[in-house]
Design a protein around this motif. Sequence first.
Motif, PDB file in Angstrom:
ATOM      1  N   TRP A  49      -4.117  -1.556 -20.523  1.00  0.00           N
ATOM      2  CA  TRP A  49      -4.353  -0.463 -19.577  1.00  0.00           C
ATOM      3  C   TRP A  49      -4.164   0.889 -20.264  1.00  0.00           C
ATOM      4  N   CYS A  50      -3.091   1.016 -21.011  1.00  0.00           N
ATOM      5  CA  CYS A  50      -2.782   2.311 -21.638  1.00  0.00           C
ATOM      6  C   CYS A  50      -3.749   2.635 -22.767  1.00  0.00           C
ATOM      7  N   GLY A  51      -4.211   1.601 -23.473  1.00  0.00           N
ATOM      8  CA  GLY A  51      -5.188   1.856 -24.520  1.00  0.00           C
ATOM      9  C   GLY A  51      -6.498   2.375 -23.934  1.00  0.00           C
TER      10      GLY A  51
ATOM     11  N   ARG B 100      -7.377   4.706 -11.541  1.00  0.00           N
ATOM     12  CA  ARG B 100      -6.291   3.948 -12.158  1.00  0.00           C
ATOM     13  C   ARG B 100      -6.486   2.439 -12.018  1.00  0.00           C
ATOM     14  N   VAL B 101      -7.662   2.043 -11.522  1.00  0.00           N
ATOM     15  CA  VAL B 101      -7.987   0.615 -11.372  1.00  0.00           C
ATOM     16  C   VAL B 101      -9.001   0.229 -12.440  1.00  0.00           C
TER      17      VAL B 101
ATOM     18  N   SER C 187     -13.808  -7.955  -4.895  1.00  0.00           N
ATOM     19  CA  SER C 187     -13.051  -8.051  -3.648  1.00  0.00           C
ATOM     20  C   SER C 187     -11.556  -7.916  -3.903  1.00  0.00           C
ATOM     21  N   VAL C 188     -11.107  -8.274  -5.107  1.00  0.00           N
ATOM     22  CA  VAL C 188      -9.691  -8.137  -5.434  1.00  0.00           C
ATOM     23  C   VAL C 188      -9.317  -6.660  -5.561  1.00  0.00           C
ATOM     24  N   ALA C 189     -10.167  -5.878  -6.226  1.00  0.00           N
ATOM     25  CA  ALA C 189      -9.925  -4.440  -6.303  1.00  0.00           C
ATOM     26  C   ALA C 189      -9.939  -3.821  -4.909  1.00  0.00           C
ATOM     27  N   THR C 190     -10.895  -4.244  -4.072  1.00  0.00           N
ATOM     28  CA  THR C 190     -10.973  -3.751  -2.694  1.00  0.00           C
ATOM     29  C   THR C 190      -9.681  -4.027  -1.944  1.00  0.00           C
ATOM     30  N   MET C 191      -9.147  -5.224  -2.125  1.00  0.00           N
ATOM     31  CA  MET C 191      -7.926  -5.632  -1.435  1.00  0.00           C
ATOM     32  C   MET C 191      -6.726  -4.789  -1.872  1.00  0.00           C
ATOM     33  N   ILE C 192      -6.590  -4.544  -3.159  1.00  0.00           N
ATOM     34  CA  ILE C 192      -5.464  -3.754  -3.663  1.00  0.00           C
ATOM     35  C   ILE C 192      -5.591  -2.299  -3.208  1.00  0.00           C
TER      36      ILE C 192
ATOM     37  N   GLU D  21       0.801   6.235  -6.677  1.00  0.00           N
ATOM     38  CA  GLU D  21       0.219   7.337  -7.441  1.00  0.00           C
ATOM     39  C   GLU D  21       0.359   7.122  -8.945  1.00  0.00           C
ATOM     40  N   ARG D  22       1.367   6.321  -9.352  1.00  0.00           N
ATOM     41  CA  ARG D  22       1.592   6.060 -10.780  1.00  0.00           C
ATOM     42  C   ARG D  22       1.210   4.632 -11.169  1.00  0.00           C
ATOM     43  N   ALA D  23       0.713   3.845 -10.222  1.00  0.00           N
ATOM     44  CA  ALA D  23       0.457   2.432 -10.486  1.00  0.00           C
ATOM     45  C   ALA D  23      -0.690   2.247 -11.488  1.00  0.00           C
TER      46      ALA D  23
END
Length: 371
Positions: A276-278, A244-245, A227-232, A204-206
């Motif tokens: 990511w934070c920016g 968050r992706v 496919s990498v996003a799908t896998m994660i 939830e915080r990743a």
Amino acid sequence: MTDAFIRLFTAYTADQDSIGRRLGRAVTDRSRADPLIAATATDIALYPGGGRPPTVEGFRMSTRGFKELTGVSHLGPAVASLVRLRALGEASWRESAERLLAEVKATRAANSTELWRDQVAVEAYRGKEGEIAALVDRACEATGRYLTLALDDEEYLSPTTLRRDFLDGDDGVNAMMVATFFLVSLDINFRVARWFTARDVAWERAMVVVAGRQGRPTAGVTWNTSSVATMILAASRGRLPLERVYVAPHAPTFATPADGDLSEVAALEEELRALWCGTRATVELGEVMFDGYPRYTPGGLVLPDVADPGVTEVSEMPAIRSAGDMRALVTRLRVVLEDPRQLLSGCVTDFAAASLAAAGNDPTRVTVPGL
């Protein structure tokens, strides 16, 4: 431009002490305890947060069986490329065909159940080694037969014979390509899901960054085509919010660590967290500035249904009804070639991930289409 306008521009952006950069650093400082996941085209790094060291899992070319199965997957487009070379008047098609035929014969001679069971020895393939060896044998036999006929009579080398005698049919190379792509995805998803489970990620915080080029230059740059996003996302079992992706093709990447040296991976943590934070800092301005207006939310992808033979065009990957839905599976093979957004290796990643999840991450309970 006048100096006054330039100073106004840099007051918010394009300067290390600008308002935007300060906001990004503030968000980064408050997220240092959160887990950060950075995925390249070949490896996944998990930065647990709080200054703890990263760990890395390789999922593609550094793993057993990937190149072996990918070599078989490439037989279809390799032979099709020979057809195109001849059609373009390139005499080099014959030399290339002879080379491919020699390699196919050598591969067929080296292939065996024992090879897959004792040398390749992929955990996700346990119990399937005999079927995989038989699949490879059929693919090599079909390729060798077709190439031999083409070298004896080059008029035989045509799109019509390619489809009729080589690709289509229950034992055609189309089914074998589906099976090999699925097997690779099965292994990768199995190992990655198990690796993440052992690390008990606070999903939830990743913070997730899919970094750098993932395949051909135009591919894998969105949630639905990566496919990498799908896998994660599959490994999180629905706990990782899609928002968050971030898919960041221009983000810095690290080389596959050698001999356990994670110094390059560790050195990138600060830059990746700032990236990511920016991005997140800008996203969060929407609620501050426009509360009361409709908010953006990532939508699910509605996959087209190609069960109706009257469907002749699709603009997205079609839905797969079952492991036996070869029309949808082969349509996906076509889509990943013709749609420059798609990763060639990602044609069945989502189906493999969903099949594994339904089987409790037990690959022995998964039916491999085309095997």
